[in-house]
Design a protein around this motif. Structure first.
Motif, PDB file in Angstrom:
ATOM      1  N   ARG A   1     -10.679  58.541  19.534  1.00 39.31           N
ATOM      2  CA  ARG A   1     -12.074  58.849  19.827  1.00 39.31           C
ATOM      3  C   ARG A   1     -12.999  58.487  18.666  1.00 39.31           C
ATOM      4  O   ARG A   1     -14.188  58.802  18.689  1.00 39.31           O
ATOM      5  CB  ARG A   1     -12.221  60.338  20.154  1.00 39.31           C
ATOM      6  N   TYR A   2     -12.453  57.819  17.639  1.00 42.46           N
ATOM      7  CA  TYR A   2     -13.232  57.523  16.436  1.00 42.46           C
ATOM      8  C   TYR A   2     -14.447  56.655  16.736  1.00 42.46           C
ATOM      9  O   TYR A   2     -15.563  56.940  16.274  1.00 42.46           O
ATOM     10  CB  TYR A   2     -12.331  56.823  15.413  1.00 42.46           C
ATOM     11  N   SER A   3     -14.243  55.586  17.509  1.00 41.78           N
ATOM     12  CA  SER A   3     -15.346  54.668  17.796  1.00 41.78           C
ATOM     13  C   SER A   3     -16.430  55.323  18.644  1.00 41.78           C
ATOM     14  O   SER A   3     -17.573  54.865  18.653  1.00 41.78           O
ATOM     15  CB  SER A   3     -14.826  53.416  18.494  1.00 41.78           C
ATOM     16  N   VAL A   4     -16.090  56.387  19.356  1.00 38.22           N
ATOM     17  CA  VAL A   4     -17.080  57.103  20.166  1.00 38.22           C
ATOM     18  C   VAL A   4     -17.826  58.133  19.315  1.00 38.22           C
ATOM     19  O   VAL A   4     -19.057  58.220  19.348  1.00 38.22           O
ATOM     20  CB  VAL A   4     -16.396  57.785  21.375  1.00 38.22           C
ATOM     21  N   ILE A   5     -17.061  58.900  18.527  1.00 33.13           N
ATOM     22  CA  ILE A   5     -17.683  59.951  17.705  1.00 33.13           C
ATOM     23  C   ILE A   5     -18.557  59.341  16.613  1.00 33.13           C
ATOM     24  O   ILE A   5     -19.676  59.807  16.363  1.00 33.13           O
ATOM     25  CB  ILE A   5     -16.588  60.837  17.088  1.00 33.13           C
ATOM     26  N   MET A   6     -18.057  58.291  15.954  1.00 34.66           N
ATOM     27  CA  MET A   6     -18.778  57.683  14.839  1.00 34.66           C
ATOM     28  C   MET A   6     -19.441  56.373  15.270  1.00 34.66           C
ATOM     29  O   MET A   6     -19.394  55.372  14.556  1.00 34.66           O
ATOM     30  CB  MET A   6     -17.826  57.440  13.664  1.00 34.66           C
ATOM     31  N   ARG A   7     -20.067  56.380  16.415  1.00 30.90           N
ATOM     32  CA  ARG A   7     -20.773  55.173  16.867  1.00 30.90           C
ATOM     33  C   ARG A   7     -22.006  54.930  15.993  1.00 30.90           C
ATOM     34  O   ARG A   7     -22.487  55.855  15.322  1.00 30.90           O
ATOM     35  CB  ARG A   7     -21.153  55.285  18.343  1.00 30.90           C
ATOM     36  N   PRO A   8     -22.534  53.703  15.984  1.00 30.67           N
ATOM     37  CA  PRO A   8     -23.606  53.347  15.037  1.00 30.67           C
ATOM     38  C   PRO A   8     -24.823  54.251  15.081  1.00 30.67           C
ATOM     39  O   PRO A   8     -25.381  54.592  14.027  1.00 30.67           O
ATOM     40  CB  PRO A   8     -23.962  51.913  15.452  1.00 30.67           C
ATOM     41  N   THR A   9     -25.263  54.668  16.277  1.00 29.23           N
ATOM     42  CA  THR A   9     -26.460  55.524  16.349  1.00 29.23           C
ATOM     43  C   THR A   9     -26.211  56.878  15.700  1.00 29.23           C
ATOM     44  O   THR A   9     -27.078  57.412  15.000  1.00 29.23           O
ATOM     45  CB  THR A   9     -26.876  55.726  17.819  1.00 29.23           C
ATOM     46  N   VAL A  10     -25.008  57.421  15.893  1.00 32.91           N
ATOM     47  CA  VAL A  10     -24.670  58.709  15.275  1.00 32.91           C
ATOM     48  C   VAL A  10     -24.614  58.556  13.758  1.00 32.91           C
ATOM     49  O   VAL A  10     -25.140  59.411  13.019  1.00 32.91           O
ATOM     50  CB  VAL A  10     -23.331  59.221  15.826  1.00 32.91           C
ATOM     51  N   CYS A  11     -24.002  57.485  13.267  1.00 33.95           N
ATOM     52  CA  CYS A  11     -23.918  57.258  11.817  1.00 33.95           C
ATOM     53  C   CYS A  11     -25.309  57.113  11.201  1.00 33.95           C
ATOM     54  O   CYS A  11     -25.572  57.627  10.103  1.00 33.95           O
ATOM     55  CB  CYS A  11     -23.088  56.012  11.526  1.00 33.95           C
ATOM     56  N   LEU A  12     -26.201  56.421  11.901  1.00 36.82           N
ATOM     57  CA  LEU A  12     -27.560  56.232  11.390  1.00 36.82           C
ATOM     58  C   LEU A  12     -28.294  57.566  11.292  1.00 36.82           C
ATOM     59  O   LEU A  12     -28.966  57.857  10.293  1.00 36.82           O
ATOM     60  CB  LEU A  12     -28.322  55.269  12.304  1.00 36.82           C
ATOM     61  N   ARG A  13     -28.134  58.404  12.315  1.00 37.70           N
ATOM     62  CA  ARG A  13     -28.794  59.718  12.295  1.00 37.70           C
ATOM     63  C   ARG A  13     -28.208  60.615  11.209  1.00 37.70           C
ATOM     64  O   ARG A  13     -28.950  61.343  10.524  1.00 37.70           O
ATOM     65  CB  ARG A  13     -28.652  60.375  13.662  1.00 37.70           C
ATOM     66  N   LEU A  14     -26.890  60.587  11.050  1.00 37.24           N
ATOM     67  CA  LEU A  14     -26.263  61.400  10.012  1.00 37.24           C
ATOM     68  C   LEU A  14     -26.694  60.929   8.625  1.00 37.24           C
ATOM     69  O   LEU A  14     -26.945  61.751   7.732  1.00 37.24           O
ATOM     70  CB  LEU A  14     -24.742  61.321  10.147  1.00 37.24           C
ATOM     71  N   GLY A  15     -26.790  59.614   8.428  1.00 38.38           N
ATOM     72  CA  GLY A  15     -27.257  59.100   7.146  1.00 38.38           C
ATOM     73  C   GLY A  15     -28.688  59.513   6.838  1.00 38.38           C
ATOM     74  O   GLY A  15     -29.007  59.886   5.705  1.00 38.38           O
ATOM     75  N   ALA A  16     -29.557  59.446   7.858  1.00 34.41           N
ATOM     76  CA  ALA A  16     -30.947  59.880   7.669  1.00 34.41           C
ATOM     77  C   ALA A  16     -31.012  61.373   7.356  1.00 34.41           C
ATOM     78  O   ALA A  16     -31.790  61.806   6.492  1.00 34.41           O
ATOM     79  CB  ALA A  16     -31.759  59.564   8.918  1.00 34.41           C
ATOM     80  N   LEU A  17     -30.172  62.173   8.030  1.00 34.28           N
ATOM     81  CA  LEU A  17     -30.146  63.613   7.778  1.00 34.28           C
ATOM     82  C   LEU A  17     -29.694  63.914   6.351  1.00 34.28           C
ATOM     83  O   LEU A  17     -30.223  64.829   5.704  1.00 34.28           O
ATOM     84  CB  LEU A  17     -29.208  64.284   8.788  1.00 34.28           C
TER      85      LEU A  17
END
Length: 418
Positions: free
Chosen positions: A138-154
Motif C-alpha cells: 500500500r506504499y504507493s497509495v499511502i505516500m502518493r505525490p499529493t500526500v507527500c506534497l501536503r505533508l512537506g508543506a505541513l
C-alpha cells in the motif's frame, strides 16, 4: 568608540539598540585557522548537498518519496547553513562583531524555523520508512505525490510557526544592561539573558515549545522504528534482514546526531548553560551536522552511489540505461524495490514484514505480440515480415508478474492498514 553599539539612557537603564556577537573573539590567535577550516567545511557541505539534490532530480530511479524527502532535507540543510556560517566567517575576518537587533531577530527566526522543520522532516522520513517496510503493498497509495506534497508543506508551516512564536516572545521586551551575546549567532538562551523583563513565564513557554518540537518528534521517530524492527525480525533470512536495516541506517544516523545536539542545547535547565560549551556544541550542529547528511547518504546508500555513477557516465557520453534498468525503475515506482528482496529468474517467494510476495520474472527472446482484439497480425503476415521482423524479435521482451497476498501475521502490526 568606533564600532561600539549605540545606547540610549532612560530612567538610569541602558537600552541596547545593537548587539555584539562574542563568537571566537577569545581565540584571536586561531582566527585565520578557524576561518580556513570552517570555510572549507562549508564548501564541502554546499557541494555535497547540491550534488544530492541534482542527482535525485535528474535520475528517474530516485523519483520516490524517500529520495524526494532526502532532497528536501538537503535543501533545508543548505539554507540552514546560509543563516549562520557566512555571518560567522565574516566576523572572523572583521574587527567589528556588531549585529543590529532586527538583523538578530531575522537570523533567529530563520535558524529556529529551519531547525524545527528539520525535526519534523526527519519524523516524516521515519514514517515513510515505516510505511515502506511494514505496508509495502500500500506504499504507493499511502505516500502518493499529493500526500507527500501536503505533508512537506505541513512540516515547514509548523516549523516556521513555532519559530515565529518563540521569536516574538523573546523580542517582545527591550534589552538592557550588557549588549554582549555570548555566541557566534543569535540563539535563544544568550539573547534571552539580555532581556530587561527576565520573565520566568517566557522562559518556561520557550522550554515547553522546545520539548514539544525536539522530544515529541524524536519519540515519534522511535515509535516508527519500533514497528520497523518488529517487521524486520519476521524476515526469515539474515540477508533480507541486513538489507532491510541498511535502508534505515543512514536516516537513523542523521536522527541521532540531530536530536542529540538539539537535546543538549534546548532540553536542559537554564542554570546548566556554559557559553564555551554551548559554542562548541553549536559548531558541531551548525557546521559538522550539515556535512554529515551528504556524507552518510552517499557513502552508505547504494542507490545514490549507483545513480551518481550513472549520471557521471551520462555526462561523459556513456551509454543509455538498459532495459533492465528501466524495469528496475518501474518496480521502484511501485515501491517493490523498497523491500530489497532477491528476485530469481524463474520464480522466488520471499517474506517481508507482514506481507509475502511471489515474484515471477520471465524472459522471452521473442517479439512482443498483441492480442487479436488489439489488431495483432497473423503468424503468416508476421512470417512475411522477413529479416526486419527477426531483428526486432532479437530485442526481447520482459514480462514481470507480481502477486502479493496478506501474511497471517499482518494483523499483529498495531497501525491499521485501513
Amino acid at each position: 568608540m568606533d564600532g561600539a553599539p549605540e545606547k540610549q539612557q532612560e530612567n538610569a537603564t541602558w537600552l541596547v539598540t545593537e548587539f555584539v556577537l562574542v563568537g571566537f573573539s577569545n581565540l584571536p590567535h586561531l582566527r585565520y585557522t578557524l576561518f580556513g577550516l570552517f570555510f572549507l567545511t562549508y564548501l564541502v557541505t554546499l557541494s555535497g548537498n547540491i550534488t544530492i539534490i541534482t542527482i535525485i532530480q535528474v535520475d528517474r530511479t530516485l523519483h520516490t518519496p524517500m529520495y524526494r524527502f532526502l532532497a528536501v532535507l538537503s535543501l533545508s540543510e543548505t539554507s540552514y547553513t546560509l543563516v549562520t556560517i557566512p555571518n560567522m566567517l565574516a566576523h572572523l575576518l572583521m574587527e567589528s562583531q556588531a549585529i543590529s537587533i532586527p538583523g538578530c531577530r531575522a537570523q533567529m527566526f530563520f535558524f529556529l524555523g529551519l531547525g524545527c522543520s528539520q525535526c519534523f522532516l526527519l519524523t516524516l522520513m521515519g514514517y515513510d520508512r515505516y510505511v515502506a517496510i511494514c505496508h509495502p503493498l500500500r506504499y504507493s497509495v499511502i505516500m502518493r505525490p499529493t500526500v507527500c506534497l501536503r505533508l512537506g508543506a505541513l512540516v515547514f508551516c509548523s516549523g516556521f510557526s513555532v519559530a515565529s512564536i518563540e521569536t516574538s516572545m523573546i523580542f517582545s521586551s527591550p534589552f538592557c544592561g550588557s549588549n554582549r551575546v555570548e555566541h557566534f549567532f543569535c540563539d535563544i538562551a544568550p539573547v534571552l539573558k539580555l532581556s530587561c523583563s527576565k520573565s520566568a513565564g517566557i522562559s518556561l513557554a520557550i522550554f515547553f515549545l522546545s520539548v514539544l518540537v525536539v522530544l515529541v518528534s524524536f519519540l515519534l521517530v522511535l515509535l516508527s522504528y519500533a514497528f520497523i524492527v518488529a517487521a524486520i525480525l519476521r524476515i526469515p533470512s539474515a540477508a533480507g534482514r541486513r538489507k532491510a536495516f541498511s535502508t534505515c541506517a543512514a536516516h537513523l544516523t542523521v536522527v541521532i546526531v540531530h536530536f542529540g545536539c538539539a537535546s543538549i542545547i534546548y532540553l536542559r535547565p537554564e542554570s546548566g548553560a556554559r557559553p564555551e560549551q554551548d559554542r562548541l556544541v553549536a559548531v558541531f550542529y551548525t557546521v559538522v551536522t550539515p556535512l554529515l547528511n551528504p556524507v552518510v547518504y552517499t557513502l552508505r546508500n547504494k542507490e545514490v552511489r549507483v545513480a551518481l555513477r550513472r549520471t557521471l557516465g551520462r555526462s561523459r557520453g556513456g551509454v543509455a540505461p538498459t532495459a533492465l534498468n528501466e524495469i528496475g525503475s518501474s518496480m521502484r515506482q511501485l515501491a517493490v524495490a523498497e523491500t530489497h528482496h532477491e528476485v530469481h529468474e524463474d520464480s522466488a517467494a520471499s517474506s517481508f514484514g507482514p506481507c509475502v510476495f511471489d515474484f515471477a520474472v520471465m524472459h522471452r527472446s521473442l517479439q512482443c505480440r498483441r492480442s487479436p482484439a488489439d489488431g495483432a497480425t497473423s503468424p503468416a503476415k508476421r512470417g512475411r515480415a522477413g529479416r526486419g521482423s527477426a531483428d526486432r524479435e532479437s530485442e526481447g521482451c520482459f514480462l514481470i508478474v507480481l502477486r502479493g497476498e496478506e501474511h497471517p501475521g499482518a494483523s499483529a502490526i498495531p497501525w491499521g492498514t485501513g
